[in-house]
Scaffold this active site. Structure first.
Site, mmCIF file in Angstrom:
data_model
loop_
_atom_site.group_PDB
_atom_site.id
_atom_site.type_symbol
_atom_site.label_atom_id
_atom_site.label_comp_id
_atom_site.label_asym_id
_atom_site.label_seq_id
_atom_site.Cartn_x
_atom_site.Cartn_y
_atom_site.Cartn_z
ATOM 1 N N CYS A 172 -39.360 -38.969 -4.684
ATOM 2 C CA CYS A 172 -38.980 -37.687 -4.100
ATOM 3 C C CYS A 172 -39.581 -36.506 -4.861
ATOM 4 O O CYS A 172 -39.633 -35.386 -4.337
ATOM 5 C CB CYS A 172 -37.460 -37.557 -4.022
ATOM 6 N N HIS A 173 -40.097 -36.749 -6.070
ATOM 7 C CA HIS A 173 -40.740 -35.652 -6.820
ATOM 8 C C HIS A 173 -42.019 -35.177 -6.134
ATOM 9 O O HIS A 173 -42.497 -34.096 -6.421
ATOM 10 C CB HIS A 173 -41.024 -36.073 -8.269
ATOM 11 N N GLU A 209 -49.237 -37.495 -12.368
ATOM 12 C CA GLU A 209 -49.949 -38.073 -11.234
ATOM 13 C C GLU A 209 -51.195 -37.277 -10.846
ATOM 14 O O GLU A 209 -51.917 -37.662 -9.932
ATOM 15 C CB GLU A 209 -49.010 -38.182 -10.032
ATOM 16 N N ASN A 236 -31.322 -38.961 -3.477
ATOM 17 C CA ASN A 236 -32.079 -40.195 -3.648
ATOM 18 C C ASN A 236 -31.509 -40.952 -4.849
ATOM 19 O O ASN A 236 -31.577 -40.470 -5.976
ATOM 20 C CB ASN A 236 -33.564 -39.851 -3.883
ATOM 21 N N TYR A 285 -41.460 -30.271 2.400
ATOM 22 C CA TYR A 285 -40.249 -30.735 3.064
ATOM 23 C C TYR A 285 -40.454 -30.734 4.576
ATOM 24 O O TYR A 285 -40.001 -31.644 5.273
ATOM 25 C CB TYR A 285 -39.052 -29.854 2.671
#
Length: 197
Positions: A160-161, A187, A152, A129
């Site tokens: 945003c993850h 990912e 979001n 963040y």
């Protein structure tokens, strides 16, 4: 499904398609299955306006869209075919970047700045963040970045993850902490391995 139910479903789909062709649909929506559960997708003619997890309550999300944007919100899946296809490809591990148009009218100010900058943190990477705050030119706005991520309207499409806590924890996520960890695993990223944007 009874013949009567099937006929009614076809009739609704036909009406929605004709309304979309005539430019009479302000917001179209559909629900798709995903490894994270049912996802509501809603779009204007400009692009995808909302992606909502089942935990948010799809009816509540549709009511909010009707209140904030337009009361004309029919189920009209065709407008969201490409978004649904890209999400399927993403979850199958064959797509690293979502490219469908997005309508961010539900956001303003700094929240919009943060959400617009999210794709700068690439697939398989994470940023804290604090790093995201610095990336947007406001290094002290760490809490505001968290708030922007929490609001979001198009999670998954604007990722945003990938924004995690500086201490290595995953942090919050609209779809829940298990969904966030699952996306990071998909990912090949780990919440504890923060990589700059």
């Amino acid at each position: 499904m009874t013949t009567e139910t099937a006929d009614l479903t076809r009739l609704r789909a036909g009406l929605a398609a004709r309304a979309d062709d005539a430019g009479l649909l302000d917001i179209a929506y559909r629900v798709v299955d995903s490894p994270l559960g049912a996802l509501l997708l809603a779009a204007t003619e400009q692009g995808v306006l909302r992606v909502a997890f089942a935990s948010e309550g799809h009816d509540a999300v549709l009511t909010d869209l009707a209140d904030r944007v337009s009361p004309r919100v029919p189920e009209a899946p065709r407008r969201l075919d490409e978004a649904a296809r890209e999400l399927d490809e993403y979850f199958a591990g064959r797509l690293r970047e979502i490219t469908v148009p997005i309508d961010l009218r539900l956001l303003g100010g700094y929240r919009r700045e943060v959400v617009t900058a999210l794709p700068r943190v690439g697939y398989g990477h994470t940023a804290s963040y604090a790093q995201m705050a610095a990336l947007t030119g406001r290094p002290r706005a760490v809490r505001a970045v968290g708030s922007a991520c929490a609001h979001n309207p198009v999670p998954l499409l604007l990722p945003c993850h990938r924004i995690v806590r500086s201490d290595g924890g995953a942090g919050g996520y609209l779809g829940g902490p298990d969904a966030k960890r699952a996306l990071l695993r998909l990912e090949g990223a780990e919440a504890g391995r923060t990589v700059g944007p």
